[in-house]
Design a protein around this motif. Structure first.
Motif, short mmCIF file in Angstrom:
data_model
loop_
_atom_site.label_atom_id
_atom_site.label_comp_id
_atom_site.label_asym_id
_atom_site.label_seq_id
_atom_site.Cartn_x
_atom_site.Cartn_y
_atom_site.Cartn_z
N LEU A 27 0.83 -1.21 0.00
CA LEU A 27 0.00 0.00 0.00
C LEU A 27 0.87 1.26 0.00
O LEU A 27 0.45 2.30 -0.51
N MET A 30 1.43 2.10 -3.51
CA MET A 30 0.27 2.82 -4.05
C MET A 30 0.30 4.28 -3.62
O MET A 30 0.09 5.18 -4.43
N SER A 31 0.58 4.51 -2.36
CA SER A 31 0.60 5.86 -1.83
C SER A 31 1.67 6.71 -2.53
O SER A 31 1.42 7.87 -2.89
N ASN A 33 2.91 6.18 -5.56
CA ASN A 33 2.45 6.41 -6.93
C ASN A 33 1.40 7.52 -6.98
O ASN A 33 1.38 8.34 -7.89
N TRP A 34 0.52 7.52 -5.99
CA TRP A 34 -0.53 8.54 -5.90
C TRP A 34 0.11 9.92 -5.72
O TRP A 34 -0.20 10.86 -6.44
N LEU A 39 -0.82 7.81 -10.83
CA LEU A 39 -2.11 7.13 -10.92
C LEU A 39 -3.10 8.02 -11.65
O LEU A 39 -3.18 9.22 -11.40
N LYS A 44 -7.70 6.65 -8.97
CA LYS A 44 -7.87 7.38 -7.70
C LYS A 44 -9.31 7.37 -7.23
O LYS A 44 -9.59 7.07 -6.07
N MET A 47 -10.36 3.89 -6.14
CA MET A 47 -9.71 3.47 -4.89
C MET A 47 -10.34 4.18 -3.68
O MET A 47 -10.46 3.58 -2.61
N VAL A 77 -2.14 -0.77 -11.45
CA VAL A 77 -2.44 -1.26 -10.11
C VAL A 77 -1.79 -2.59 -9.76
O VAL A 77 -1.86 -3.02 -8.61
N TRP A 80 0.38 -3.31 -6.40
CA TRP A 80 -0.16 -3.22 -5.05
C TRP A 80 -1.58 -3.75 -4.88
O TRP A 80 -2.08 -3.87 -3.77
#
Length: 101
Positions: A27, A30-31, A33-34, A39, A44, A47, A77, A80
């Motif tokens: 995760l 993911m964070s 990448n955000w 992303l 977004k 999610m 995605v 993650w």
């Protein structure tokens, strides 16, 4: 991310440390990448909906969103999403969450 962390916190007593660490590590990807703008808006927004559904115990809704993300945005995605799927399954089998469809 906060809603997903909330889910992890609620499951903390039933999770093995190794599993919790793996989920948190994925995760974090993911964070990052955000935060780094890697992303798309579609990922977004889905999610956000998925995290809220999971935090609310709506595992079927979270599962459907998960599938749509895997189908529509697999390249974004795939690093993650395994952690998200694991969380969905853990919430589904947990007595900590009042799950509903």
């Amino acid at each position: 991310m906060d809603a997903l962390q909330d889910v992890i916190n609620k499951l903390q007593d039933t999770l093995e440390k190794r599993v919790a660490d793996d989920i948190s590590r994925r995760l974090q990807v993911m964070s990052q990448n955000w935060t780094n703008g890697k992303l798309s808006q579609g990922v977004k927004s889905r999610m956000i909906k998925l995290a809220k559904a999971l935090d609310d115990g709506s595992v079927d809704e979270a599962h459907h969103i998960h599938i749509s993300l895997m189908v529509d945005f697999v390249a974004e995605v795939n690093q993650w999403m395994v952690a998200v799927k694991k969380l969905i399954n853990l919430v589904r089998s947990s007595s900590t969450f009042p799950t509903h469809s």
